[in-house]
Write a protein that holds these residues in place. Structure first.
Motif, PDB file in Angstrom:
ATOM      1  N   GLY A  19       0.813  -1.206   0.000  1.00 41.09           N
ATOM      2  CA  GLY A  19       0.000   0.000   0.000  1.00 41.09           C
ATOM      3  C   GLY A  19       0.852   1.263   0.000  1.00 41.09           C
ATOM      4  N   GLU A  38      10.740   3.055   5.710  1.00 42.58           N
ATOM      5  CA  GLU A  38      10.483   1.610   5.837  1.00 42.58           C
ATOM      6  C   GLU A  38      11.419   0.992   6.871  1.00 42.58           C
ATOM      7  N   ARG A 109       5.255 -12.748  -5.028  1.00 41.13           N
ATOM      8  CA  ARG A 109       5.116 -11.532  -4.232  1.00 41.13           C
ATOM      9  C   ARG A 109       6.368 -10.653  -4.293  1.00 41.13           C
ATOM     10  N   ASP A 310      -3.574  -2.532   5.652  1.00 41.01           N
ATOM     11  CA  ASP A 310      -3.774  -3.335   6.867  1.00 41.01           C
ATOM     12  C   ASP A 310      -3.707  -2.484   8.135  1.00 41.01           C
TER      13      ASP A 310
HETATM   14  C1  LIG Z   1      -0.888 -15.731   3.449  1.00 45.34           C
HETATM   15  C2  LIG Z   1      -1.466 -14.462   2.929  1.00 45.34           C
HETATM   16  C3  LIG Z   1      -1.928 -14.398   1.624  1.00 45.34           C
HETATM   17  C4  LIG Z   1      -2.470 -13.217   1.124  1.00 45.34           C
HETATM   18  N1  LIG Z   1      -2.907 -13.176  -0.161  1.00 45.34           N
HETATM   19  C5  LIG Z   1      -3.396 -12.033  -0.671  1.00 45.34           C
HETATM   20  C6  LIG Z   1      -3.822 -11.966  -2.034  1.00 45.34           C
HETATM   21  O1  LIG Z   1      -3.769 -12.932  -2.770  1.00 45.34           O
HETATM   22  N2  LIG Z   1      -4.294 -10.788  -2.518  1.00 45.34           N
HETATM   23  C7  LIG Z   1      -4.376  -9.676  -1.727  1.00 45.34           C
HETATM   24  O2  LIG Z   1      -4.819  -8.632  -2.213  1.00 45.34           O
HETATM   25  N3  LIG Z   1      -3.968  -9.698  -0.424  1.00 45.34           N
HETATM   26  C8  LIG Z   1      -3.483 -10.843   0.111  1.00 45.34           C
HETATM   27  N4  LIG Z   1      -3.064 -10.885   1.405  1.00 45.34           N
HETATM   28  C9  LIG Z   1      -3.135  -9.664   2.227  1.00 45.34           C
HETATM   29  C10 LIG Z   1      -1.983  -8.723   1.911  1.00 45.34           C
HETATM   30  O3  LIG Z   1      -0.745  -9.392   1.996  1.00 45.34           O
HETATM   31  C11 LIG Z   1      -1.979  -7.540   2.871  1.00 45.34           C
HETATM   32  O4  LIG Z   1      -3.286  -7.082   3.044  1.00 45.34           O
HETATM   33  C12 LIG Z   1      -1.113  -6.414   2.301  1.00 45.34           C
HETATM   34  O5  LIG Z   1       0.227  -6.811   2.246  1.00 45.34           O
HETATM   35  C13 LIG Z   1      -1.265  -5.154   3.151  1.00 45.34           C
HETATM   36  O6  LIG Z   1      -0.436  -4.153   2.625  1.00 45.34           O
HETATM   37  P1  LIG Z   1       0.023  -2.941   3.543  1.00 45.34           P
HETATM   38  O7  LIG Z   1       0.853  -2.063   2.681  1.00 45.34           O
HETATM   39  O8  LIG Z   1      -1.130  -2.372   4.250  1.00 45.34           O
HETATM   40  O9  LIG Z   1       0.911  -3.613   4.673  1.00 45.34           O
HETATM   41  P2  LIG Z   1       2.243  -4.461   4.535  1.00 45.34           P
HETATM   42  O10 LIG Z   1       2.385  -5.006   3.157  1.00 45.34           O
HETATM   43  O11 LIG Z   1       2.253  -5.388   5.697  1.00 45.34           O
HETATM   44  O12 LIG Z   1       3.405  -3.387   4.713  1.00 45.34           O
HETATM   45  C14 LIG Z   1       3.647  -2.727   5.939  1.00 45.34           C
HETATM   46  C15 LIG Z   1       5.078  -2.221   5.896  1.00 45.34           C
HETATM   47  O13 LIG Z   1       5.284  -1.342   6.997  1.00 45.34           O
HETATM   48  C16 LIG Z   1       6.556  -1.600   7.533  1.00 45.34           C
HETATM   49  N5  LIG Z   1       6.551  -1.138   8.918  1.00 45.34           N
HETATM   50  C17 LIG Z   1       5.917  -1.691   9.976  1.00 45.34           C
HETATM   51  N6  LIG Z   1       6.131  -0.977  11.079  1.00 45.34           N
HETATM   52  C18 LIG Z   1       6.928   0.068  10.721  1.00 45.34           C
HETATM   53  C19 LIG Z   1       7.501   1.146  11.428  1.00 45.34           C
HETATM   54  N7  LIG Z   1       7.329   1.322  12.746  1.00 45.34           N
HETATM   55  N8  LIG Z   1       8.259   2.036  10.740  1.00 45.34           N
HETATM   56  C20 LIG Z   1       8.476   1.897   9.419  1.00 45.34           C
HETATM   57  N9  LIG Z   1       7.957   0.870   8.706  1.00 45.34           N
HETATM   58  C21 LIG Z   1       7.184  -0.026   9.346  1.00 45.34           C
HETATM   59  C22 LIG Z   1       6.720  -3.113   7.382  1.00 45.34           C
HETATM   60  O14 LIG Z   1       8.079  -3.494   7.448  1.00 45.34           O
HETATM   61  C23 LIG Z   1       6.093  -3.347   6.020  1.00 45.34           C
HETATM   62  O15 LIG Z   1       7.037  -3.235   4.976  1.00 45.34           O
HETATM   63  C24 LIG Z   1      -2.537 -12.066   1.941  1.00 45.34           C
HETATM   64  C25 LIG Z   1      -2.065 -12.118   3.258  1.00 45.34           C
HETATM   65  C26 LIG Z   1      -1.541 -13.312   3.757  1.00 45.34           C
HETATM   66  C27 LIG Z   1      -1.055 -13.357   5.168  1.00 45.34           C
END
Ligand SMILES: Cc1cc2nc3c(=O)[nH]c(=O)nc-3n(C[C@H](O)[C@H](O)[C@H](O)COP(=O)(O)OP(=O)(O)OC[C@H]3O[C@@H](n4cnc5c(N)ncnc54)[C@H](O)[C@@H]3O)c2cc1C
Length: 436
Positions: A19, A38, A109, A310
Motif C-alpha cells: 500500500g 520503511e 510476491r 492493513d
Molecule cells: C498468506 C497471505 C496471503 C495473502 N494473499 C493475498 C492476495 O492474494 N491478494 C491480496 O490482495 N492480499 C493478500 N493478502 C493480504 C496482503 O498481503 C496484505 O493485506 C497487504 O500486504 C497489506 O499491505 P500494507 O501495505 O497495508 O501492509 P504491509 O504489506 O504489511 O506493509 C507494511 C510495511 O510497513 C513496515 N513497517 C511496519 N512498522 C513500521 C515502522 N514502525 N516504521 C516503518 N515501517 C514499518 C513493514 O516493514 C512493512 O514493509 C494475503 C495475506 C496473507 C497473510
C-alpha cells in the motif's frame, strides 16, 4: 508541484509495503513530494505469492505496471473445487477480463513488490532501516505539519503523514495514545494459521493446467493453489491453531516438513502421486503466519495523519483482497491529496482562503471507510462458507450449493460490487484510454 514549505516532503509515508509503495508511485506520477520510511533494512517482503484482482489492476495499469505484471504473472482461467478427493466443479474465471477489463492474476510476491518499489522511486525515495517510533503535529496556524521520529533519533517533517505500516501498525498505536484511548488496536486473532509457499515449475503439468487454480476442502483444513507463471504454484493453507491463546505461531519457522505433516498426505489433482507432498517438495520458499481480522473500525484519518491498508483494516485472506484494498486506499488518498495541494496553490494564487487538509482527509474517510467495512465483513463471511461454518449446521449445505451448483452468472452477480469498483488516479486518468 514542489513543496512550498521547508518540509522534508509534502507526504511522509510510514511503511514501504504494497500500500505504501502504491501511494508513493502515485505521488511520483502526480508531482507530490514524498518520502517512504520503511523499517526493514532490505526490500524483501515476507510471503510467497499474491493475487491481484480487477479492482486493483486498473490503477496498476495506469501506473504503467500492467505489462510487467502480465509478463511475470499468470491470469486465472478457472478454479477446480474438490471436496477431499471428489471433484465438485470447475468455476470459469475468464469472464472477469471480458466484464471488468482485467483478469485475476497471480504473481510472485517479491517480484510484484520490486515492481512497486521501482515505480515508487527506488532507493532515492524509500529510506530502508527507518523504524518509526513517534509522530507529532507541529507548527502554528500558518505552517502546520507533522514530525516523524525514528528509533535511531533521526527526524523527518512533512505536511501529512500516512501510516501504511501493516497489521501491527505503530502509527495506529501512536494515534490511540494521542487520542487518550487505551487502545484502538481492535485486531482479533481468528484462531487460525496460514501456511504458504511458492514452487518451482511443476514438470508433470502442461498447457491444460496453466491458469487453473484449485480449492481443496478437506475434513480438517482447506488449501488453495493459485496458478503462477510456467506452472509454478503458489499455495496457501488454513487450519485451526491447536493452542489458540498460548502459542499462536504454531507454524512459526515453517519448513516443508511442517507443512507436509498437515497436508502432505492430502489429495491434490496436480500432484504426480496424487498427494500434495509432491507439490510442497517443489517449494522454493515456505512461510507461515497467523490469521487476523478487524473487529472495530477506527477512523482512517486523525488530524494530519491518515491510515491505509492493513494498518486501517485488516481482513482474512480468504478472498485475497487485503493488498487490493491497500491499493484502492492508496489511489483514493492520492486523489484527495493531489486535489488538496492543487486547490491550496490556486487559493494562494488568487488570494482566497486556503483549503483545510483535515477536510481533504475527511473526504478520504468518506470514500473508503464504508467499502473497507464491507470488505472485512465479506472476507469473514466468505471464510465461514468456505470452511462450512454457518449457524444451524447449514455450512455444508450452503458450501455445496455455492461451489457445486452456483452458475457463472451467480458468481458474476456476487462479485460485481467487488471487481467493478476500479478507482483510478484522477490526475492522470485522461492519459489512458480504457475499454471494457
Ligand atoms: C498468506 C497471505 C496471503 C495473502 N494473499 C493475498 C492476495 O492474494 N491478494 C491480496 O490482495 N492480499 C493478500 N493478502 C493480504 C496482503 O498481503 C496484505 O493485506 C497487504 O500486504 C497489506 O499491505 P500494507 O501495505 O497495508 O501492509 P504491509 O504489506 O504489511 O506493509 C507494511 C510495511 O510497513 C513496515 N513497517 C511496519 N512498522 C513500521 C515502522 N514502525 N516504521 C516503518 N515501517 C514499518 C513493514 O516493514 C512493512 O514493509 C494475503 C495475506 C496473507 C497473510
Amino acid at each position: 508541484m514542489a513543496s512550498e514549505k521547508p518540509f522534508d516532503a509534502q507526504v511522509l509515508i510510514i511503511g514501504g509495503g504494497l500500500g505504501g509503495l502504491t501511494l508513493a508511485a502515485i505521488c511520483k506520477k502526480t508531482g507530490i513530494s514524498y518520502k517512504v520510511l520503511e523499517r526493514s533494512k532490505q526490500v524483501s517482503p515476507a510471503g510467497a505469492g499474491i493475487s491481484l484482482a480487477p479492482n486493483a489492476l486498473r490503477v496498476l495499469d495506469q501506473l504503467g505496471l500492467y505489462s510487467d505484471i502480465l509478463e511475470e504473472g499468470q491470469p486465472l482461467r478457472k478454479i477446480q473445487v474438490h471436496r477431499n478427493t471428489t471433484k465438485w466443479s470447475e468455476i470459469d474465471f475468464q469472464w472477469t477480463e471480458q466484464v471488468f477489463g482485467y483478469p485475476v492474476i497471480s504473481i510472485e510476491r517479491h517480484h510484484f513488490h520490486h515492481l512497486l518499489y521501482n515505480a515508487a522511486g527506488g532507493s532515492e525515495a524509500v529510506l530502508l532501516g527507518a523504524d518509526v517510533t513517534d509522530i507529532n503535529e507541529t507548527g502554528d496556524e500558518k505552517q502546520q505539519g507533522v514530525r516523524v521520529k525514528l528509533a535511531d533519533g533521526r527526524e523527518f517533517t512533512g505536511e501529512v503523514a500516512v501510516g501504511a505500516d501493516g497489521i501491527r501498525s505503530v502509527t495506529r498505536r501512536i494515534l490511540a495514545r494521542q487520542a487518550g484511548l487505551d487502545s484502538i488496536n481492535s485486531i482479533r486473532f481468528t484462531g487460525r494459521v496460514h501456511m504458504s509457499g511458492y514452487t518451482a515449475p511443476i514438470e508433470n503439468l502442461g498447457p491444460a493446467e496453466l491458469g487453473v487454480g484449485n480449492w481443496l476442502l478437506y475434513d480438517n483444513s482447506i488449501l488453495t493453489t493459485w496458478p503462477c507463471k510456467d506452472n509454478r504454484q503458489w499455495f496457501i493453507g488454513v487450519k485451526a491453531a491447536e493452542l489458540k491463546q498460548a502459542d499462536r505461531s504454531v507454524w512459526k519457522g515453517a519448513t516443508r516438513d511442517t507443512i507436509n505433516d498437515v497436508y502432505g498426505d492430502h489429495f491434490h489433482p496436480f500432484a504426480k502421486s496424487g498427494h500434495f507432498r509432491d507439490i510442497v517438495n517443489h517449494s522454493e520458499r515456505v512461510v507461515a503466519s497467523d490469521v487476523f481480522e478487524e473487529t472495530d473500525f477506527p477512523s482512517m484519518a486523525y488530524g494530519r495523519v491518515a491510515l491505509l491498508g492493513d494498518a486501517a483494516h485488516s481482513m482474512t485472506s480468504f478472498f485475497g483482497q487485503g493488498a487490493c484494498q491497500a491499493i484502492e486506499d492508496a489511489t483514493e488518498l492520492g486523489n484527495v491529496l493531489h486535489s488538496y495541494f492543487i486547490n491550496r496553490q490556486t487559493a494562494k494564487d488568487i488570494g482566497a482562503q486556503s483549503p483545510r487538509l483535515e477536510d481533504a482527509l475527511g473526504q478520504y474517510c468518506t470514500k473508503r471507510e464504508g467499502r473497507a467495512k464491507d470488505l472485512v465483513a465479506f472476507s469473514s463471511n466468505y471464510a465461514k462458507v468456505h470452511m462450512a461454518r454457518l449457524p444451524y449446521g447449514l455450512g455444508p449445505l450452503v458450501r455445496k450449493f455455492v461451489y457445486a451448483y452456483m452458475p457463472i452468472w451467480g458468481w458474476r452477480w456476487a462479485l460485481e460490487w467487488l471487481y467493478g469498483y476500479q478507482p483510478m488516479v484522477n490526475a492522470v486518468s485522461g492519459l489512458m484510454a480504457f475499454t471494457s
